[in-house]
Design an enzyme around this catalytic site. Structure first.
Site, PDB file in Angstrom:
ATOM      1  N   GLY A 167      29.844  11.206  28.012  1.00 48.47           N
ATOM      2  CA  GLY A 167      29.513  10.058  27.163  1.00 48.47           C
ATOM      3  C   GLY A 167      28.775   8.983  27.936  1.00 48.47           C
ATOM      4  CG  ASP A 168      30.737   6.644  30.882  1.00 52.92           C
ATOM      5  OD1 ASP A 168      30.619   5.501  30.435  1.00 52.92           O
ATOM      6  OD2 ASP A 168      31.838   7.186  31.074  1.00 52.92           O
ATOM      7  CB  THR A 169      25.993  11.077  32.277  1.00 48.28           C
ATOM      8  OG1 THR A 169      26.709  12.062  31.517  1.00 48.28           O
ATOM      9  CG2 THR A 169      26.769  10.786  33.548  1.00 48.28           C
TER      10      THR A 169
END
Length: 396
Positions: A167-169
């Site tokens: 999700g972050d990347t």
């Protein structure tokens, strides 16, 4: 190492932590941008002590190609310092909860007014607007709300995590895509802009036709484990010495796999001859293939699939990646001399550009504020006495 990257000459002020902002900085730094990483004095970004294994090395990857300064953005003098840094930058990256930059006197809209060419990429859980915008958001929450977690894992168990902070990347990647698009606009108009990248929307973007399937026919995707329902054969099968992935889910590929199995007649068998038929008989087809692959080693299966031109591959862990000659030939993994851990292998910079190749030019800074004197002196003209006073006052 010489900077040959496509973004050479651009300066980025990276603020935020864990993980979207720092990964966006990594991507831009790999492409040649000068990344100034701003951390709070003291412990700095929590990523410095994150990672699996005995030695925590996540920081070594995500902070490569960066220079580190410290600034206490909770006090006016620290805010002033960062504002001055931004005046010398082309791009700002931040992934704080919406409202935080405004609270610190660094409202992006005001920054853009003062510096019309500035590009600001804001990454957050739910975006800068909407009823959820002020909520705290982590990558896993974005994965859940964006539809990813529900469909990952075995159907009889709770949703699974992918194994990395996807999700972050993903949000960082979309944030960087926005930056690159904004740079093109700036080249033609001279004007910068603000990019709003939300965790849940970044995940939503890669869910293919999940929403449209429900809207058109009421179909809700469920967890299906290792298979893609109705797409067969495409699965991980067991050889005598481990797991092996085979993707022969097109009609010509199925015919070739049938021949490789020594059963060419299965290529025209009505139960398997067409895409629809194979999907309807997916379970028995997988069981049949799995019984066959168990009679081969991975190396034997690899040679056979290559001979018949069937997409297939080993299921790699880090040891297999490091030993693979293809990884080596393409320099997919490189060895970096780090300040804290000595020589350390990590993924190289991607993608490969023929004229302006990306690269890892410098290791991650080992200390918070490591480049304070260099950057604050170079850009802001602060001398050693002024920096010593700020350090004593907890500003840097």
């Amino acid at each position: 190492m010489e900077n040959t990257g496509a973004l050479k000459g651009l300066r980025v002020v990276e603020m935020g932590q864990l993980l979207a902002g720092p990964f966006a900085g990594q991507l831009l730094g790999d492409m040649g941008a000068d990344i100034i990483k701003v951390e709070p004095p003291g412990k700095g970004d929590p990523l410095r002590v994150w990672g699996q294994g005995e030695k925590k090395v996540s920081w070594e990857v995500v902070a490569r190609n960066k220079r580190a300064v410290s600034a206490n953005m909770r006090v006016p003098e620290g805010q002033k310092l960062v504002r001055e840094l931004i005046r010398h930058a082309d791009i700002v990256i931040e992934n704080f909860r919406p409202g935080t930059m405004e609270k610190w006197g660094l409202d992006p809209r005001q920054l853009l007014e003062e510096q019309p060419s500035l590009i600001i990429s804001r990454m957050s859980g739910y975006g800068q607007t909407g009823p959820y915008s002020s909520r705290a958001g982590f990558g896993g929450i974005g994965e859940a709300m964006g539809g990813w977690r529900y469909i990952v894992g075995e159907p009889d168990r709770a949703p699974s995590r992918m194994g990395v902070s996807i999700g972050d990347t993903l949000t960082a990647t979309y944030g960087v895509m926005g930056i690159l698009a904004a740079l093109h606009v700036r080249d033609t108009t001279g004007k910068g802009q603000i990019i709003d990248a939300a965790l849940y929307e970044s995940v939503l973007q890669i869910t293919e036709s999940l929403v449209s399937e429900y809207d058109s026919s009421g179909f809700i995707r469920e967890r299906t484990g290792s298979i893609l329902p109705g797409i067969a054969p495409s699965n991980v099968y067991y050889c005598s010495d481990g797991e092996y992935m085979i993707g022969a889910n097109a009609d010509p590929l199925w015919k070739r796999l049938s021949a490789a199995m020594g059963k060419p007649e299965l290529g025209d068998d009505p139960r398997y001859a067409t895409h629809i038929a194979r999907g309807q008989n997916q379970t028995e087809l997988d069981e049949m293939i799995n019984a066959w692959t168990k009679g081969y080693t991975i190396e034997e299966m690899d040679a056979l699939m290559s001979e018949y031109g069937i997409p297939a591959g080993r299921v790699y862990r880090a040891p297999e990646m490091l030993a693979d000659p293809h990884f080596q030939a393409r320099e997919a993994i490189v060895e970096v001399e780090t300040e804290t851990h000595g020589k350390l292998k990590m993924q190289n910079a991607f993608p490969k550009l023929s004229a302006t190749p990306s690269c890892i030019r410098r290791p991650a800074p080992s200390r918070v504020g490591q480049h304070n004197a260099e950057i604050y002196g170079e850009l802001l003209g602060l001398d050693a006495e002024a920096l010593a006073r700020m350090e004593a006052d907890g500003i840097v």
